[in-house]
Design a protein around this motif. Structure first.
Motif: not given
Length: 407
Positions: A145-149, A227-231
């Motif tokens: 995980d690199e932030g937005d990527t 969504v917002d890094k949550e499945f």
């Protein structure tokens, strides 16, 4: 002669099929083209660029896509029948098409509505062909995980479709967590290295070799279902396995149907009667008649079960938010039954046809062995004994199969 040299119809001048029957007929036309040099192409085992182009030009790749974006607007029972029809002529291309349908649909299985509507529209408009690098028997691909990527790294020993695909479905686990992530990336991404090491006895044109994934970058917004890094979980997410297992069922049955029809044509025209049998034609030999009657009865039964289970499964795709664990588990048991039947019948048909065609049919020129090699290769994908166990445990103990990568 190769598929690239075969003069087929100018598909661009043909009306797009509208009904399931018309789509199955279109698949029959494609199958006829593939059948014309299937033996030679199997022997050459060349990368099937021309064959995939045929699937694109004929429109078969868009079968499940939304009609408003140029897709066929058809459902899964029709897709399974199309796979079966193509596999009659070429098991490898039937497998490629079936896997394509699954990976195209995976966006809907796993993704948010916004994600899958975008993917399906782009896929239909551009006639994308899908591959997948999701072999669960390998170590997980690690995702950083690199932030937005998200950055994918790892290796998969199987990647069906590989070089002939436009996009590839990747799957891995977020580093330091147990969160799995699916994402679609261009197959030409410089971080994907396909190793051209698929060298098996059957399904030789599936481009199922290994792939190395090196720093493949994907925006978080493309992580399917997140969504917002949550499945956002649903039971429907787990329908990928029953769906792909029905793909297997149908290209096994397609291969078996191709073997049987090819053998019948050979017997009618070339098999000689046994010199001590008292018959002038092989088609009058009682034991040959019995073999074809026996094999046909078994195959018809397996096809009927496959079609029935496909129709039962349609409800899940039409009501994804109503799928319960109980309904999903009972459907998986039915799929397991279809898989057991398809495996056993396809192996029997592909092996026993030689008893009816005779010794001369075993020449390499005839290529009748390709049907057995193809079905034998892929039926080892996951042990059919465990499918029988799913059925038995459900019936005796009322325990549903636990959703896994194979059940």
């Amino acid at each position: 002669m190769t598929t690239a040299e075969i003069s087929g119809p100018d598909w661009s001048t043909r009306e797009t099929p509208r009904t399931p029957e018309e789509w199955i007929a279109r698949a029959g036309e494609v199958a006829a083209i593939l059948a014309s040099d299937a033996v030679e192409r199997d022997r050459a085992a060349a990368t099937p660029y021309a064959e995939v182009r045929l699937l694109k030009d004929s429109g078969l790749v868009t079968l499940l896509g939304p009609a408003e974006h140029g897709g066929g607007g058809q459902n899964w029972p029709t897709a399974y029948r199309v796979v079966r029809e193509v596999a009659k002529a070429d098991g490898s291309i039937g497998q490629l098409l079936g896997y394509h349908y699954l990976w195209n649909w995976a966006a809907r299985l796993v993704g948010t509505r916004e994600q899958w509507e975008h993917v399906e529209a782009e896929a239909a408009r551009n006639r994308w062909f899908f591959g997948g690098a999701v072999n669960p028997r390998d170590d997980d691909v690690v995702i950083r995980d690199e932030g937005d990527t998200l950055v994918f790294n790892g290796r998969k020993s199987f990647s069906t479709g590989s070089k002939v695909s436009d996009v590839t479905v990747l799957e891995g686990v977020l580093e330091g967590t147990d969160k799995h992530v699916f994402a679609i990336v261009p197959s030409g991404d410089p971080g994907l290295t396909f190793h051209d090491d698929w060298d098996n006895i059957g399904q030789r044109l599936t481009e199922s070799g290994s792939v190395t994934i090196s720093d493949v970058r994907v925006p978080w917004r493309d992580a399917a279902g997140y969504v917002d890094k949550e499945f956002q979980p649903r039971v429907y997410n787990t329908l990928n396995v029953p769906t792909i297992q029905l793909v297997f069922v149908n290209f096994y049955l397609g291969i078996a149907r191709g073997a049987l029809e090819t053998a019948i044509a050979y017997t009618r025209s070339r098999t000689r009667p046994w010199l001590h049998g008292g018959h002038e034609r092989a088609v009058d030999e009682p034991y040959i008649i019995d073999i074809y009657g026996d094999l046909s009865a078994a195959l018809w039964s397996a096809e009927a079960l496959a079609d029935q289970v496909a129709e039962e499964g349609l409800w899940f795709h039409e009501h994804p938010d109503e799928v319960t664990e109980r309904l999903r588990g009972e459907h998986e048991v039915r799929v397991a039954a279809a898989k057991v039947q398809a495996t056993e019948v396809a192996l029997e048909v592909a092996g026993r046809i030689f008893e009816a065609t005779g010794a001369r049919s075993t020449t390499s020129r005839e290529g009748l062995d390709r049907f057995w090699r193809n079905v034998r290769t892929h039926t080892l994908h996951d042990p059919v004994a465990y499918k029988r166990r799913e059925i038995g445990v459900y019936l005796l103990q009322d325990k549903l199969p636990e959703p896994t990568w194979y059940s």
